[in-house]
Design an enzyme around this catalytic site. Structure first.
Site, PDB file in Angstrom:
ATOM      1  CG  HIS A   1      -0.084   4.366   4.006  1.00 44.36           C
ATOM      2  ND1 HIS A   1      -0.302   3.711   5.188  1.00 44.36           N
ATOM      3  CD2 HIS A   1      -0.881   3.764   3.092  1.00 44.36           C
ATOM      4  CE1 HIS A   1      -1.189   2.746   4.994  1.00 44.36           C
ATOM      5  NE2 HIS A   1      -1.559   2.759   3.733  1.00 44.36           N
TER       6      HIS A   1
ATOM      7  CG  ASN B   1       0.479  -5.974   6.272  1.00 46.78           C
ATOM      8  OD1 ASN B   1       1.171  -6.938   6.548  1.00 46.78           O
ATOM      9  ND2 ASN B   1      -0.837  -6.010   6.320  1.00 46.78           N
TER      10      ASN B   1
ATOM     11  CB  ALA C   1      -0.914  -0.009   1.222  1.00 45.01           C
TER      12      ALA C   1
END
Ligand code: NAD
Length: 272
Positions: free
Chosen positions: A225, A195, A129
């Site tokens: 993020h 993750n 991601a």
């Protein structure tokens, strides 16, 4: 190409969807949990029949090995990594692991590295991601590297995690930081959201030195993020707004595309 997949949930199904229009694989083998085989067999021979000329459902690493995949993609979860990935690596089969957070367990990380070395193959950790991992990995191991990661999600995405004990998620009116610590601590306390922090830690400064902040924000446009890298060689900051994939609010659509990229790079004449 002969492809193996471990798990066929939201990422697995979305990945198979993306593989549908291309040149059919020679073979697709999917490892599923007991009790799921018949249903998946039906789906593979129905809606996903065009993905591969031949398809099979297997129950364990031994069954996967017998299917002779050129590459296996794991998209099942931490327990599946521990159970199935070491024996496949030890058998010389390269494996792309989506559940990168599993490597926050030092024993499992050592077992995976050892198995890949013994099998003469590679464990591939995809960007998933997050982006910019190429530069971070290039800087990994250089002196003076500092990495700070901030993961922001809508309050509902933190339900069922320790954040729900710290914050009144349903009543939140402004962004709230509920966790500050190392990537190792983040993976321990928030394993299902570990993750990205783990990917950054493994690429760059390691689990202890990578600083993590986790945030619940009612105005978050999706999973966001952000991280900054400071180093004598290069410094940068990056912000990625991911949209959730159709089947699972916890999974970013970009993760699925990142796994497709690994397959494309393995399959095609040029890797980028
Ligand atoms: N690297 C990244 O950036 C990133 C991003 C999102 C998700 N992920 C990880 O990818 C994994 C899969 O995500 P998802 O959204 O598809 O989850 P999901 O829950 O929708 O699907 C997981 C599937 O795997 C199956 N499964 C679970 N344990 C298994 C086992 N031991 N053997 C075989 N099958 C098993 C489940 O039955 C389910 O069908 C999760 O671990 C998630 O943390 C990684």
């Amino acid at each position: 190409m002969r492809l193996g997949m471990i798990g066929f949930g939201s990422i697995g199904g979305a990945l198979a969807d993306l593989l549908l229009p291309g040149e059919p694989l020679e073979h697709l083998a999917v490892l599923v949990r007991p009790g799921r085989a018949a249903e998946l067999r039906q789906r593979l021979d129905g809606e996903f029949a065009a993905v591969a000329r031949d398809r099979s459902v297997v129950a364990d690493a031994e069954g996967m090995r017998a299917a002779r995949p050129d590459l296996v993609v794991e998209c099942a979860g931490h327990a599946a990594v521990a159970a199935h990935v070491p024996p496949l690596l030890a058998a010389g089969i390269p494996v792309v692991v989506a559940s990168v957070g599993a490597l926050a367990d030092p024993g499992l990380e050592a077992a995976l590295r050892g198995a890949a070395a013994a099998g003469g193959t590679r464990l591939v950790l995809p960007a998933g991601a997050v982006g910019g991992v190429d530069l971070l990995a290039a800087l990994g191991g250089t002196k003076g590297l500092e990495v700070r990661y901030r993961g922001t999600k809508p309050p509902g995405a933190w339900a069922g995690t320790p954040a729900a004990d710290i914050l009144d998620l349903a009543a939140l009116a402004a962004p709230a930081v509920f966790f500050t610590g190392s990537a190792r601590e983040a993976a321990r306390d928030y394993p299902k959201n570990a993750n990205v922090a783990a990917t950054l830690a493994l690429a760059g400064a390691g689990f202890e030195a990578t600083r993590v902040e986790l945030v619940a924000d009612p105005a978050a446009p999706g999973n966001v993020h952000e991280y900054s890298v400071a180093s004598p060689v290069a410094s940068y900051a990056i912000r990625i707004e991911n949209r959730p994939s159709a089947g699972n609010a916890r999974t970013s659509a970009a993760t699925v595309l990142s796994l497709l990229r690994e397959i494309r790079n393995f399959r095609g004449p040029v890797a980028v």
